[in-house]
Structure formats: C-alpha cells, structure tokens
Design an enzyme around this catalytic site. Structure first.
Site, PDB file in Angstrom:
ATOM      1  N   CYS A 135      -4.553  10.686  -0.919  1.00  0.00           N
ATOM      2  CA  CYS A 135      -4.610  10.181  -2.286  1.00  0.00           C
ATOM      3  C   CYS A 135      -5.986   9.759  -2.789  1.00  0.00           C
ATOM      4  O   CYS A 135      -6.467  10.251  -3.802  1.00  0.00           O
ATOM      5  CB  CYS A 135      -3.639   9.010  -2.357  1.00  0.00           C
ATOM      6  SG  CYS A 135      -3.662   8.157  -3.875  1.00  0.00           S
TER       7      CYS A 135
ATOM      8  N   HIS B 202      -5.146   3.231  -7.024  1.00  0.00           N
ATOM      9  CA  HIS B 202      -5.563   3.456  -5.625  1.00  0.00           C
ATOM     10  C   HIS B 202      -7.019   3.860  -5.480  1.00  0.00           C
ATOM     11  O   HIS B 202      -7.384   4.684  -4.638  1.00  0.00           O
ATOM     12  CB  HIS B 202      -4.652   4.494  -4.938  1.00  0.00           C
ATOM     13  CG  HIS B 202      -4.538   4.253  -3.463  1.00  0.00           C
ATOM     14  ND1 HIS B 202      -3.842   5.065  -2.606  1.00  0.00           N
ATOM     15  CD2 HIS B 202      -5.069   3.253  -2.696  1.00  0.00           C
ATOM     16  CE1 HIS B 202      -3.932   4.598  -1.372  1.00  0.00           C
ATOM     17  NE2 HIS B 202      -4.663   3.510  -1.406  1.00  0.00           N
TER      18      HIS B 202
HETATM   19 CA    CA Z   1      -0.694  11.215  -2.431  1.00  0.00          CA
END
Ligand code: CA
Length: 501
Positions: A76, A131
């Site tokens: 990610c 994130h």
């Molecule tokens: Ca991901």
C-alpha cells in the site's frame, strides 16, 4: 467526426502545454477510485466467476479496460506515495508500509497530483484511506494533526489514517479526529504495549488470528489489530459501516462540487483486511467474506456512478478505477472463508500475490471512462502505471510539469485516449515490493527480477511476459546478455534519481 475532433483537441492541448498557460478547452472532473488489495482476477470484467461486479463491468463497457497497468509497489504505502508524487517510493528511505502513527512521508511543498490540479482550478478532495503518515511522528491524535493531506494539495479530506487492521481505528476529517472526546484521550503505540481494552462484539463470526500474524496487539471492536490503542472510544469506527460512511462522504463531495471541476480521490478501504462486510452483503458471494466485500466495493462504485448520472456529470467526468496492489489469497483473520478462495484466484493466471515482485503483486485492474474521449468497450495492452498520474494530469489540464516534479511520471494520456502512437508512452517501469531492494525492471515484454544478494548473474530471474504471462519459465540462464543489459539499465535508473526523460 466527433472522435477525430477530440483527437485533434487532445493533440493541440498537448502542444499548448509545453508553450503556454492557456487554458485547455476540456477540463473534466476526475474521479479516481483507488481500491485496496483488489487483484487482477477479482473483477467480473477481468474474468472473475464467483463474484458479481456489475458496476465495475459497466465502467469497462463504457470505457477502456487496461490489461498491463501496474501499481509500482506491491503493498500500500509505496504505491500511494508514487501515485501522489510521480516519484518511485524506493527513491526515498522509510516509505515502506507505514505504522498508524508514522510521520508524514511526503514533504509539504511537493507537487502532488491534488496540488497540481488545484493550480488548474480544481477543487480537490480525499475520501478514504491515507496510509502516508501524519504530523511529525509519532502522530498525536489528540490535537491538530498536520502535516497531512491538506498540506499536500487536498482542499478537504475525510480519511482512515492507516489501514483497517491497524490502529488508530478512527476517522480524521481535515486536521481532527471525528467524534473526538477530550475526556477520553487517544493513545497509540507501535512500540511498548499500552493498556489492553478488548471490546468484543458479536460479528456473526469469530475473527481469530492465525499464527504469528502480528495482528494481536489491540482488540478493537472484537477484531485484533496491529499496534496498541487506548481511549477515543466514542470516536472509533464501526467496521461494518466503513464502506457506507466513505460512500456517503464521496457522494456528498460530488454533490457539493457539481459545478466543478473537481478531483476526488476515493481510496476505498475495501477489500483490505479485516474484510468485514456490512450484514446486507454477507453471504451474497460464493467466496466468503472476501467475495462479499468485493460486492460491497462494487456497490460503492455504483453509488458514485449513479451520483454522476443524477447530477448529469457523467459526460464530463474522467472516472478511473484501479487497485493499490495485487490481491491477497489468504486472510490473516481466520474468518472461515479462506477455503472458499480457491474457487477463484484473486490474481487470475498471474504468479504471485500482494507483496510479491511477480505480476500478481502489482499488475492490477485499471478501468478508465470519459465518454466521447476514451473508447467505450475497448481493451488496451499499453503499459501504464499509477506513478504516471501526475504527468498525465498535467497534460490533461494543459500544465507544464516542472523538471524536478514527478521524476518517474510519464504522460500516458495518449494511451488513455486510445491514440495511435508511433512509440508507446512508457516502455519501461521499475517495480518494488516494500522497500528499495529487491526491485524489478520491466522493459517491453521482458521483466527482470532481482533476487537480492550480490547481484551476480544468478541473482536475477528473467521472464518474457509476451509468451509467459504466468512467469513459469525463468530465462535468466539462457539470456545472459539480456540480463546484463537490463541490470545495467536498472542500475542507471537507480543512480540517475529519475526515469522521466
Ligand atoms: Ca493495499
């Protein structure tokens, strides 16, 4: 007729962009849907057979389906870094999967995609997963949280700080935790253990942890998470409602910015772990909760597409749907659905999964719709990547890209528009997993994978994707000259600090 006019328009727009700040004649809204952990084989129009994705399939029918699109990272944080900055994440140390209280990874002042679009007069919004770190780290969630999305070009942001499987389990709106209660301060730790406040709820199944997954630090809403969290009880999200909450926020953003132009990054939590579907989606797929959250994701896409229809914005909105990395086959949570995954491979015929340098780690679904500009019902085999978003948006909005910005971002607008090209807009791409090494280099139909170690000839794998998409036949031993050539190119791309011409 219409198409050729549009084609000429795009060319003149591109020509203008180099010499003039004159406004381009077309300035579409941009709705960029970045899903999480959705694999190449998870969507109906990419061959999924045991889930139904009618709204994503609609995008494929009304737009172009790309078969060689990549997330540049197979997890990610690096992917999101590259998407927003146009720079490979491996060029900056510390851009691997971020803790939930990590410092902001992108330096304020960086020309990001939303910052670039804001210059062009766009209203810019983030709804969903971030994130990419917040504040100076470790993040204090009790006060004003900055720098964050608002310091990087977003006018507004409603977001999950990290992921659903790590703390803090709260939403942040702009600079503040939503529903914050000063009487119940939030403490977050990714180091020493703090508190232990199991707050069990009956989810209809038991989300147990398999082995040493790391998901055992805090139990929030009955679900074990990575990291420790105490306090903020009134602010904690309800896992089953995350998709509904984010979808409502996305719809609201579109409604409020209907006069446009707008850029909305809708970064869904689905289908990342812990994969807790709302009860109305449970049992609707043939692949357990993992399939059910794919249905939930498709519902979200349907809601935002319906909003565009209702507000008559469909014609003037570029919609992109993609995923931040490849699909994961096994859930860390033992929710009893893993056995059902075997019915349908999350990454289709590709080798590898999320976290891998093989194609299954980073070749992802990518659908683009812009009626009258992007061919409907078409398939494109052009090589494109998320890191190209910055340069492509610059071309789309007629803005020159400063030399120092987006050093790895290529303008792939001609590929999106399906233009006839003498040479492809991108013929090489560097791919990573979670850190600066090992890397993979794609060039043409070939891909070279570093295996780590001392980088002797035996430290590489080489595949010809043209006739071996499943990467079953390592050609490194048979093609030493090609290994040498590609490894030298990869070394150069590492050292140059940029890959954009
Ligand atoms: Ca991901």
């Amino acid at each position: 007729m219409k198409r050729s006019l549009l084609f000429c328009g795009a060319l003149s727009l591109l020509a203008l962009s180099a010499f003039s700040a004159e406004a381009p004649r077309t300035r579409p809204n941009i709705l960029y849907i970045l899903s999480d952990d959705v694999g190449y084989g998870d969507v109906g129009c990419y061959g999924a057979t045991h889930v139904r994705t009618p709204h994503l399939d609609r995008l494929a029918k009304e737009g172009t389906r790309f078969t060689d699109a990549h997330s540049t990272g197979s997890v990610c944080t690096p992917t999101r870094f590259a998407l927003l900055t146009g720079r490979y994440a491996w060029r900056q140390p510390g851009t691997g999967i971020a803790a939930g209280n990590a410092a902001a990874l992108i330096k304020p002042g960086t020309l990001t995609v939303p910052a670039l679009l804001r210059q062009a007069g766009y209203s810019t919004g983030l709804v969903g997963k971030w994130h990419l770190g917040l504040g100076d780290g470790p993040t204090d969630f009790n006060g004003e949280i900055r720098p964050g999305p608002l310091e990087l070009g977003f006018d507004s942001a409603f977001f999950i700080p990290a992921t659903g499987d790590r703390v803090p389990c709260v939403f942040v709106e702009n600079h503040r935790v939503v529903g914050y209660d000063a009487a119940d301060p939030i403490r977050v730790s990714y180091g020493p253990r703090i508190g232990d406040e199991p707050t069990g709820r009956d989810l209809g199944t038991t989300l147990k942890i398999k082995g040493d997954s790391g998901h055992s630090d805090s139990v929030i809403n009955g679900i074990p998470r990575i990291g420790f969290m105490t306090g903020g009880k009134a602010a904690r999200w309800v896992d089953e409602d995350i998709a509904d909450t984010l979808t409502a926020r996305a719809v609201k953003f579109i409604e409020e910015h209907r006069d446009g132009p707008f850029f909305l990054l809708l970064a869904t939590h689905d289908i990342h772990e812990p994969m807790v579907p709302h009860p109305r989606f449970r049992g609707t797929s043939e692949c357990g909760w993992r399939g059910d959250v794919i249905h939930q994701l498709d519902w979200t896409v349907g809601q935002v597409l319906a909003t565009l229809d209702r507000l008559k914005l469909t014609e003037n909105t570029l919609v992109i749907f993609t995923s931040d990395n490849g699909g994961a086959i096994k859930s860390t949570y033992d929710d009893g659905t893993n056995a059902l995954h075997g019915r349908q491979s999350p990454n289709g015929a590709l080798r590898g999964i999320k976290g891998s340098l093989y194609e299954g780690g980073h070749r992802v679904p990518f659908l683009a719709r812009w009626p009258g500009h992007i061919a409907a019902g078409a398939t494109s085999a052009q090589l494109i990547a998320h890191v190209d978003t910055l340069a492509t948006c610059a071309a789309l909005t007629g803005q020159p890209l400063p030399a120092e910005a987006g050093p790895d971002s290529f303008n792939v607008l001609p590929a999106l528009l399906g233009e006839k090209m003498a040479t492809p807009p991108r013929d090489q791409l560097v791919l990573q997993n979670n850190g600066p090494a090992p890397l993979a280099l794609r060039q043409g139909g070939w891909v070279l994978l570093e295996k780590g170690g001392r980088r002797t000839a035996a430290d590489y794998e080489l595949y010809n994707l043209t006739d071996d998409l499943a990467q079953k036949n390592d050609r490194a031993a048979q093609e030493p000259a090609r290994v040498q050539e590609l490894s030298a190119l990869l070394k150069k791309l590492r050292e140059d600090g940029r890959s954009r011409p």
